[in-house]
Write a protein that holds these residues in place. Structure first.
Motif, PDB file in Angstrom:
ATOM      1  N   PRO A  36       0.810  -1.197  -0.113  1.00 42.28           N
ATOM      2  CA  PRO A  36       0.125  -0.055  -0.038  1.00 42.28           C
ATOM      3  C   PRO A  36       0.840   1.313  -0.013  1.00 42.28           C
ATOM      4  N   GLY A  37       0.395   2.300  -0.876  1.00 47.69           N
ATOM      5  CA  GLY A  37       1.392   3.486  -0.987  1.00 47.69           C
ATOM      6  C   GLY A  37       2.276   3.329  -1.943  1.00 47.69           C
ATOM      7  N   ASN A  38       2.828   2.226  -2.449  1.00 44.84           N
ATOM      8  CA  ASN A  38       3.726   2.106  -3.300  1.00 44.84           C
ATOM      9  C   ASN A  38       5.079   2.782  -2.889  1.00 44.84           C
ATOM     10  N   PRO A  39       5.608   2.327  -1.739  1.00 44.01           N
ATOM     11  CA  PRO A  39       6.743   3.071  -1.015  1.00 44.01           C
ATOM     12  C   PRO A  39       8.027   3.352  -1.752  1.00 44.01           C
ATOM     13  N   ASP A  40       8.168   2.184  -2.865  1.00 46.79           N
ATOM     14  CA  ASP A  40       9.098   2.114  -3.796  1.00 46.79           C
ATOM     15  C   ASP A  40       9.173   2.953  -4.839  1.00 46.79           C
ATOM     16  N   LYS A  41       7.797   3.745  -5.367  1.00 44.50           N
ATOM     17  CA  LYS A  41       7.798   4.543  -6.189  1.00 44.50           C
ATOM     18  C   LYS A  41       7.814   3.790  -7.675  1.00 44.50           C
ATOM     19  N   VAL A  42       7.058   2.574  -7.912  1.00 42.87           N
ATOM     20  CA  VAL A  42       7.403   1.822  -8.989  1.00 42.87           C
ATOM     21  C   VAL A  42       6.285   2.318 -10.002  1.00 42.87           C
ATOM     22  N   THR A  43       6.547   2.644 -11.123  1.00 45.76           N
ATOM     23  CA  THR A  43       5.746   3.270 -12.086  1.00 45.76           C
ATOM     24  C   THR A  43       5.659   2.504 -13.438  1.00 45.76           C
ATOM     25  N   SER A  44       6.632   1.623 -13.684  1.00 50.41           N
ATOM     26  CA  SER A  44       6.767   0.851 -14.865  1.00 50.41           C
ATOM     27  C   SER A  44       7.187  -0.276 -14.702  1.00 50.41           C
ATOM     28  N   LEU A  45       7.359  -1.140 -15.800  1.00 51.63           N
ATOM     29  CA  LEU A  45       7.856  -2.576 -15.782  1.00 51.63           C
ATOM     30  C   LEU A  45       9.567  -2.466 -15.733  1.00 51.63           C
ATOM     31  N   LYS A  46       9.820  -1.608 -15.851  1.00 57.09           N
ATOM     32  CA  LYS A  46      11.489  -1.221 -15.968  1.00 57.09           C
ATOM     33  C   LYS A  46      11.868  -0.966 -14.592  1.00 57.09           C
ATOM     34  N   ASP A  47      11.117  -0.360 -13.743  1.00 50.64           N
ATOM     35  CA  ASP A  47      11.358   0.055 -12.287  1.00 50.64           C
ATOM     36  C   ASP A  47      11.537  -1.338 -11.730  1.00 50.64           C
ATOM     37  N   LEU A  48      11.089  -2.345 -12.170  1.00 55.40           N
ATOM     38  CA  LEU A  48      11.262  -3.765 -11.345  1.00 55.40           C
ATOM     39  C   LEU A  48      12.858  -4.215 -11.551  1.00 55.40           C
ATOM     40  N   LYS A  76      11.712  -5.575 -23.647  1.00 58.21           N
ATOM     41  CA  LYS A  76      13.327  -6.044 -23.671  1.00 58.21           C
ATOM     42  C   LYS A  76      14.070  -5.808 -22.528  1.00 58.21           C
ATOM     43  N   LEU A  77      13.485  -6.370 -21.500  1.00 56.95           N
ATOM     44  CA  LEU A  77      13.869  -6.285 -20.096  1.00 56.95           C
ATOM     45  C   LEU A  77      14.504  -7.862 -19.569  1.00 56.95           C
ATOM     46  N   LYS A  78      15.439  -7.705 -18.691  1.00 56.34           N
ATOM     47  CA  LYS A  78      15.644  -8.879 -18.091  1.00 56.34           C
ATOM     48  C   LYS A  78      15.555  -8.684 -16.535  1.00 56.34           C
ATOM     49  N   LEU A  79      14.783  -9.564 -15.827  1.00 57.52           N
ATOM     50  CA  LEU A  79      14.560  -9.752 -14.465  1.00 57.52           C
ATOM     51  C   LEU A  79      14.899 -10.901 -13.922  1.00 57.52           C
ATOM     52  N   THR A  80      15.528 -10.895 -12.722  1.00 62.20           N
ATOM     53  CA  THR A  80      15.857 -12.068 -11.934  1.00 62.20           C
ATOM     54  C   THR A  80      15.029 -11.837 -10.704  1.00 62.20           C
ATOM     55  N   PRO A  81      13.997 -12.352 -10.345  1.00 63.80           N
ATOM     56  CA  PRO A  81      13.113 -12.520  -9.203  1.00 63.80           C
ATOM     57  C   PRO A  81      13.806 -12.881  -7.928  1.00 63.80           C
ATOM     58  N   VAL A  82      13.675 -12.626  -6.735  1.00 62.44           N
ATOM     59  CA  VAL A  82      14.006 -13.172  -5.546  1.00 62.44           C
ATOM     60  C   VAL A  82      13.585 -14.559  -5.388  1.00 62.44           C
ATOM     61  N   VAL A 121      -0.132  -1.128 -10.137  1.00 61.39           N
ATOM     62  CA  VAL A 121       0.466  -0.220 -11.077  1.00 61.39           C
ATOM     63  C   VAL A 121       0.244  -0.902 -12.683  1.00 61.39           C
ATOM     64  N   GLU A 122      -0.213  -0.222 -13.423  1.00 55.81           N
ATOM     65  CA  GLU A 122      -0.396  -0.670 -14.869  1.00 55.81           C
ATOM     66  C   GLU A 122       0.763  -0.315 -15.474  1.00 55.81           C
ATOM     67  N   PHE A 123       0.866  -0.947 -16.587  1.00 55.78           N
ATOM     68  CA  PHE A 123       2.064  -0.969 -17.350  1.00 55.78           C
ATOM     69  C   PHE A 123       1.634  -1.321 -18.996  1.00 55.78           C
ATOM     70  N   PRO A 124       2.110  -0.570 -19.985  1.00 56.69           N
ATOM     71  CA  PRO A 124       1.674  -0.838 -21.264  1.00 56.69           C
ATOM     72  C   PRO A 124       2.155  -2.182 -21.970  1.00 56.69           C
ATOM     73  N   GLU A 125       3.156  -2.580 -21.362  1.00 55.97           N
ATOM     74  CA  GLU A 125       3.460  -3.978 -21.946  1.00 55.97           C
ATOM     75  C   GLU A 125       2.728  -5.225 -21.788  1.00 55.97           C
ATOM     76  N   SER A 126       1.899  -5.044 -20.680  1.00 57.58           N
ATOM     77  CA  SER A 126       0.780  -5.772 -20.335  1.00 57.58           C
ATOM     78  C   SER A 126      -0.135  -6.305 -21.567  1.00 57.58           C
ATOM     79  N   ALA A 127      -0.459  -5.194 -22.571  1.00 53.16           N
ATOM     80  CA  ALA A 127      -1.233  -5.380 -23.606  1.00 53.16           C
ATOM     81  C   ALA A 127      -0.765  -6.347 -24.709  1.00 53.16           C
TER      82      ALA A 127
END
Length: 279
Positions: free
Chosen positions: A145-157, A185-191, A229-235
């Protein structure tokens, strides 16, 4: 001929006529009884046929975890509309459920979160007919709640130090997330990779993760427990949800009635309110 002989002959004629009349009446009576018995048999058969097509007993539904809230509500509506019925659910990752079905787990209906996981069942000839898409679902980022890390896009992850969880790659939500990442065109390694979408969302709710890529419907269901948080790539990664009657369904009649409810205007209204997209 004497008068006595004529009298005897007349008596025999009358007796013969009476016997013929009695035989005729007996035949009519027999015919009426047979007709009546036939009518009763037909009525009984019709009644039995009607009873056999009326929903009754327990129906077991295997459904994607993201359908938990909406299907639970539909199950209650179904039981109310058909007194004496009971809808039991097994919610989980679609890939896990599909494996259970092909492994022989008794179930009547399968509602999957992707055509690929449904294909696991249809390829083994464990479904009846062609599965039908009944809703679609889109991804969204869930944060505390409140999005403390200010995530606004898929890239922010991809930010260093941000704890992100995804669904397992074999689960529909995980495959969709990977498709969205590829589109960006992003690479993400989740915990961690979670078994299904509810498990991924729970990590955020418990603040064990800073973000998770889940479905819009799950963010909606969580209410104030998370922010979305919505992101355009979800389409580029919208999932179709197919539903099917299973071949060895223990209660096919009631299963068909439940599927009909899901696909009805009333069912679609419940699903739309949960955030699902129309098929």
């Amino acid at each position: 001929m004497t008068r006595s002989a004529r009298r005897t002959r007349r008596t025999l004629q009358v007796a013969g006529a009476g016997t013929a009349a009695l035989l005729a009446l007996s035949a009519c009576s027999s015919s009426d009884d047979s007709s009546s018995a036939s009518s009763k048999a037909n009525a009984s058969s019709s009644s039995s046929a009607s009873a056999s097509t009326k929903p009754s007993g327990t129906v077991t539904v295997f459904a994607a975890a993201s359908l938990q809230e909406s299907f639970t509500a539909l199950g209650k509506e179904f039981e109310k509309a058909h007194p004496g019925t009971e809808v039991t659910f097994s919610f989980g990752g679609s890939d896990t459920l599909a494996a259970s079905i092909t492994g022989g787990a008794p179930a009547d209906v399968f509602a999957a979160a992707s055509p690929k996981t449904m294909a696991t069942v249809t390829d083994k000839k464990d479904a009846v007919g062609t599965p039908v898409t009944f809703v679609r679902n889109q991804l969204e980022i869930a944060t505390p709640p409140g999005n403390p890390d200010k995530v606004t896009s898929l890239k922010d992850l991809t930010k260093s130090g941000l704890k992100v969880v995804l669904c397992d790659k074999t689960a529909p939500c995980g495959a969709a997330a990977q498709k969205a990442l590829d589109a960006a065109k992003l690479k993400l390694t989740p915990v961690s990779y979670e078994q299904d979408v509810k498990s991924a969302l729970t990590k955020v709710e418990l603040k064990e993760a800073d973000a998770a890529v889940v479905y819009k419907t799950d963010v909606h269901a969580a209410g104030e427990k998370v922010a979305g948080v919505e992101f355009p790539e979800s389409a580029d990664a919208v999932n179709d949800y197919p539903i099917a009657l299973l071949k060895n369904a223990p209660n096919a009649v009631t299963a068909k009635a439940f599927i009909a409810l899901v696909r009805s205007a009333e069912g679609q209204k419940v699903l739309s309110a949960a955030g699902f997209l129309k098929p």
